[in-house]
Design an enzyme around this catalytic site. Sequence first.
Site, PDB file in Angstrom:
ATOM      1  N   ASN A  34       0.849  -1.194   0.000  1.00 19.97           N
ATOM      2  CA  ASN A  34       0.000   0.000   0.000  1.00 19.97           C
ATOM      3  C   ASN A  34       0.883   1.242   0.000  1.00 19.97           C
ATOM      4  O   ASN A  34       2.109   1.132  -0.019  1.00 19.97           O
ATOM      5  CB  ASN A  34      -0.956  -0.033   1.195  1.00 19.97           C
ATOM      6  CG  ASN A  34      -0.201  -0.159   2.501  1.00 19.97           C
ATOM      7  OD1 ASN A  34       0.545   0.725   2.882  1.00 19.97           O
ATOM      8  ND2 ASN A  34      -0.361  -1.300   3.169  1.00 19.97           N
ATOM      9  N   HIS A  35       0.277   2.411   0.049  1.00 27.05           N
ATOM     10  CA  HIS A  35       1.033   3.667  -0.112  1.00 27.05           C
ATOM     11  C   HIS A  35       1.704   4.176   1.161  1.00 27.05           C
ATOM     12  O   HIS A  35       2.260   5.268   1.155  1.00 27.05           O
ATOM     13  CB  HIS A  35       0.096   4.767  -0.631  1.00 27.05           C
ATOM     14  CG  HIS A  35      -0.334   4.581  -2.048  1.00 27.05           C
ATOM     15  ND1 HIS A  35       0.549   4.595  -3.100  1.00 27.05           N
ATOM     16  CD2 HIS A  35      -1.555   4.369  -2.598  1.00 27.05           C
ATOM     17  CE1 HIS A  35      -0.110   4.414  -4.228  1.00 27.05           C
ATOM     18  NE2 HIS A  35      -1.395   4.260  -3.944  1.00 27.05           N
TER      19      HIS A  35
END
Length: 222
Positions: A34-35
């Site tokens: 994920n970011h």
Amino acid sequence: LHTIARPKDLAGVRVAVTAGPTQESLDPVRYLTNHSTGKMGYALARAAAMRGAEVTLIHGETALQPVKFTTDVPVTTAQQMYEAVTSHFAQTDVLIMAAAVADYRPAVVANDKIKKKDGDMSIPLERTPDILGTIGPQKTHQFLCGFSMETRDLVENSSAKLTKKNLDMVVANNLKVAGAGFGVDTNVVTLITPDGARELPLMSKADVADAILDEILKRRTT
Ligand code: CTP
Ligand code: CA
């Protein structure tokens, strides 16, 4: 300036912070992630250490420098983070789960690179362990602080996590608010406790970290 003049109000408190993303391999080349950049969790570890806490920083892969005066525990997967958190839990007074833990991982990790074929493909996924969800019901003396990232119904969804995971506080942030979320050096958070929700103004992640620690300190001692 505040870096040199912190009161040591967390002296002797054993704080475990998780930070950053987890990576879940699909084959030797690819992974799901994920970011998360780890900035909020690292800011918490730094602030707690400056205030005298004994800090363990359990983190996924990030581009950040290790935080001085903390015990650095690098992990890669949700499973490894689960094992690191549970093995430290008896010696933890405050657990702050700022990590963005993957909820799913590929059900099978291929030994060899998956070769491209004609047409589409899909990847069977299985659940990872819910670290806070498992540990929350088992807590004894620990103060448990979770994070919650939402794009809608922030307070309702985050309050549900507080109850469901048996937490003492949830730091909720709305990904859609300017100045909040992934990669940036500022954040806009709402502190959710059994007493209700309190939204903090836009602040640097360093100041958000101190505000979170202030609230934890207040709640542990009253
Ligand atoms: N968390 C965890 N283990 C997981 C997933 C999340 O301990 N496998 C923790 C996160 O570190 C965070 C809190 O649980 O402190 C809430 O994470 P979040 O992703 O917002 O909530 P979920 O319960 O995973 O629900 P959803 O993603 O569906 O909103
Ligand atoms: Ca999740």
